[in-house]
Design a protein around this motif. Sequence first.
Motif, mmCIF file in Angstrom:
data_model
loop_
_atom_site.group_PDB
_atom_site.id
_atom_site.type_symbol
_atom_site.label_atom_id
_atom_site.label_comp_id
_atom_site.label_asym_id
_atom_site.label_seq_id
_atom_site.Cartn_x
_atom_site.Cartn_y
_atom_site.Cartn_z
ATOM 1 N N ARG A 10 0.739 -1.116 0.144
ATOM 2 C CA ARG A 10 0.121 0.069 -0.047
ATOM 3 C C ARG A 10 0.936 1.297 -0.083
ATOM 4 O O ARG A 10 2.078 1.099 0.463
ATOM 5 C CB ARG A 10 -0.942 -0.093 1.197
ATOM 6 C CG ARG A 10 -1.770 -1.209 1.326
ATOM 7 C CD ARG A 10 -2.679 -0.875 2.596
ATOM 8 N NE ARG A 10 -2.118 -0.715 3.840
ATOM 9 C CZ ARG A 10 -2.061 -1.607 4.724
ATOM 10 N NH1 ARG A 10 -2.850 -2.856 4.947
ATOM 11 N NH2 ARG A 10 -1.619 -1.462 5.898
ATOM 12 N N ASP A 11 0.355 2.319 -0.309
ATOM 13 C CA ASP A 11 1.077 3.428 -0.438
ATOM 14 C C ASP A 11 1.719 3.953 1.059
ATOM 15 O O ASP A 11 2.908 4.388 1.103
ATOM 16 C CB ASP A 11 0.269 4.689 -0.813
ATOM 17 C CG ASP A 11 0.121 4.670 -2.535
ATOM 18 O OD1 ASP A 11 0.648 3.974 -3.263
ATOM 19 O OD2 ASP A 11 -0.966 5.353 -3.036
ATOM 20 N N ASP A 12 0.952 3.744 1.804
ATOM 21 C CA ASP A 12 1.587 4.024 3.302
ATOM 22 C C ASP A 12 2.456 3.154 3.985
ATOM 23 O O ASP A 12 2.986 3.481 4.905
ATOM 24 C CB ASP A 12 0.104 4.374 4.237
ATOM 25 C CG ASP A 12 -0.654 2.900 4.321
ATOM 26 O OD1 ASP A 12 -0.219 2.002 3.991
ATOM 27 O OD2 ASP A 12 -1.464 2.795 5.372
ATOM 28 N N ASP A 13 2.630 2.067 3.143
ATOM 29 C CA ASP A 13 3.846 1.252 3.303
ATOM 30 C C ASP A 13 5.318 1.793 3.241
ATOM 31 O O ASP A 13 6.306 1.089 3.799
ATOM 32 C CB ASP A 13 3.747 -0.068 2.757
ATOM 33 C CG ASP A 13 2.452 -0.816 3.211
ATOM 34 O OD1 ASP A 13 2.166 -0.603 4.333
ATOM 35 O OD2 ASP A 13 2.074 -1.902 2.421
ATOM 36 N N ILE A 49 6.532 0.056 -10.100
ATOM 37 C CA ILE A 49 6.671 -1.527 -10.152
ATOM 38 C C ILE A 49 5.157 -1.906 -10.000
ATOM 39 O O ILE A 49 4.811 -2.759 -10.903
ATOM 40 C CB ILE A 49 7.415 -1.893 -8.869
ATOM 41 C CG1 ILE A 49 8.777 -1.683 -9.348
ATOM 42 C CG2 ILE A 49 7.243 -3.505 -8.722
ATOM 43 C CD1 ILE A 49 9.749 -1.720 -8.001
ATOM 44 N N THR A 50 4.330 -1.228 -9.213
ATOM 45 C CA THR A 50 3.041 -1.998 -9.075
ATOM 46 C C THR A 50 2.134 -1.487 -10.347
ATOM 47 O O THR A 50 0.931 -2.351 -10.369
ATOM 48 C CB THR A 50 2.096 -1.457 -7.954
ATOM 49 O OG1 THR A 50 2.172 -0.030 -7.607
ATOM 50 C CG2 THR A 50 2.687 -2.055 -6.562
ATOM 51 N N ALA A 51 2.637 -0.735 -11.211
ATOM 52 C CA ALA A 51 1.690 -0.455 -12.493
ATOM 53 C C ALA A 51 1.630 -1.767 -13.320
ATOM 54 O O ALA A 51 0.736 -2.083 -13.960
ATOM 55 C CB ALA A 51 2.246 0.735 -13.383
ATOM 56 N N LYS A 52 2.516 -2.775 -13.142
ATOM 57 C CA LYS A 52 2.546 -3.753 -14.015
ATOM 58 C C LYS A 52 2.744 -5.242 -13.250
ATOM 59 O O LYS A 52 2.570 -6.150 -13.477
ATOM 60 C CB LYS A 52 3.527 -3.545 -14.968
ATOM 61 C CG LYS A 52 3.680 -4.846 -16.256
ATOM 62 C CD LYS A 52 4.714 -4.529 -17.276
ATOM 63 C CE LYS A 52 4.528 -5.630 -18.275
ATOM 64 N NZ LYS A 52 5.475 -5.435 -19.436
ATOM 65 N N TYR A 55 4.124 -6.618 -5.948
ATOM 66 C CA TYR A 55 4.976 -6.065 -4.925
ATOM 67 C C TYR A 55 4.210 -6.676 -3.682
ATOM 68 O O TYR A 55 3.112 -5.913 -3.241
ATOM 69 C CB TYR A 55 5.129 -4.391 -5.083
ATOM 70 C CG TYR A 55 6.010 -3.750 -4.238
ATOM 71 C CD1 TYR A 55 6.163 -4.035 -2.820
ATOM 72 C CD2 TYR A 55 7.079 -2.972 -5.009
ATOM 73 C CE1 TYR A 55 7.395 -3.213 -2.472
ATOM 74 C CE2 TYR A 55 8.009 -2.175 -4.506
ATOM 75 C CZ TYR A 55 8.221 -2.451 -3.203
ATOM 76 O OH TYR A 55 9.207 -1.833 -2.571
ATOM 77 N N LEU A 56 4.887 -7.516 -2.706
ATOM 78 C CA LEU A 56 4.219 -7.773 -1.830
ATOM 79 C C LEU A 56 4.927 -7.525 -0.531
ATOM 80 O O LEU A 56 6.073 -7.527 -0.479
ATOM 81 C CB LEU A 56 4.127 -9.220 -2.017
ATOM 82 C CG LEU A 56 3.392 -9.954 -3.155
ATOM 83 C CD1 LEU A 56 3.841 -11.440 -3.181
ATOM 84 C CD2 LEU A 56 2.046 -9.442 -3.166
ATOM 85 N N GLY A 66 9.045 -7.809 5.984
ATOM 86 C CA GLY A 66 9.816 -8.180 4.789
ATOM 87 C C GLY A 66 8.958 -7.589 3.539
ATOM 88 O O GLY A 66 7.840 -7.551 3.618
ATOM 89 N N TYR A 67 9.547 -7.616 2.374
ATOM 90 C CA TYR A 67 8.838 -7.427 1.102
ATOM 91 C C TYR A 67 9.550 -7.924 0.117
ATOM 92 O O TYR A 67 10.628 -8.218 0.048
ATOM 93 C CB TYR A 67 8.497 -5.921 1.037
ATOM 94 C CG TYR A 67 9.889 -5.086 0.908
ATOM 95 C CD1 TYR A 67 10.215 -4.679 -0.455
ATOM 96 C CD2 TYR A 67 10.679 -4.527 1.989
ATOM 97 C CE1 TYR A 67 11.386 -3.952 -0.660
ATOM 98 C CE2 TYR A 67 11.615 -3.823 1.689
ATOM 99 C CZ TYR A 67 12.293 -3.375 0.435
ATOM 100 O OH TYR A 67 13.149 -2.499 0.210
ATOM 101 N N VAL A 68 8.885 -8.170 -1.018
ATOM 102 C CA VAL A 68 9.534 -8.740 -2.306
ATOM 103 C C VAL A 68 8.625 -8.051 -3.398
ATOM 104 O O VAL A 68 7.597 -7.666 -3.365
ATOM 105 C CB VAL A 68 9.145 -10.393 -2.475
ATOM 106 C CG1 VAL A 68 7.887 -10.948 -2.390
ATOM 107 C CG2 VAL A 68 10.115 -10.914 -3.342
#
Length: 174
Positions: A10-13, A49-52, A55-56, A66-68
Amino acid sequence: MSDYMIRDVRDDDAAELLRIYSYYVLNTAVSFEYEAPTVREFCERIRKITAKYPYLVCEKDGGIVGYVYAGEYSSREAYSWTVATSIYVKKELRRQGIGTMLYAELEKRLRDMGIVNLLAGAAYCENEDEYLTHDSYDFHAASGFHQVARLETVGKKFGRWYDLVWMQKKISEG
């Protein structure tokens, strides 16, 4: 690992993800960036990135651990079935299965998109030092990636030269 939840970014992340990433930028050769981006720059990276691509983030007890994400490997059409991946886990929570969970969900989503190949770039040096271990390389190898290229002395950080190893994992037949 039922205490963990994987969800879309999310944007707030952005600020919390940047805190995780900044450790690697400022203290390691895992990232070849010298300075951490601003929150605004990080938000722009997420939006691009999230446009296509997926992103988790992984949460535990409401906090991000964490994130990937996957991103475009090349803008040329023939590469449309290949992505580059990046993963970061809070430094104190590494080696607890968070990265494995994140990659499992990322791979599922990418297969559903028709992606065939994952590429991961890992900074590398023969002898581990205080800025770089073999953890990223070993994690990706344990996750089914194999080394396909090694670019020698391509990144200089903390006054030392580092290699970049490209690793690949085929996730579908295409």
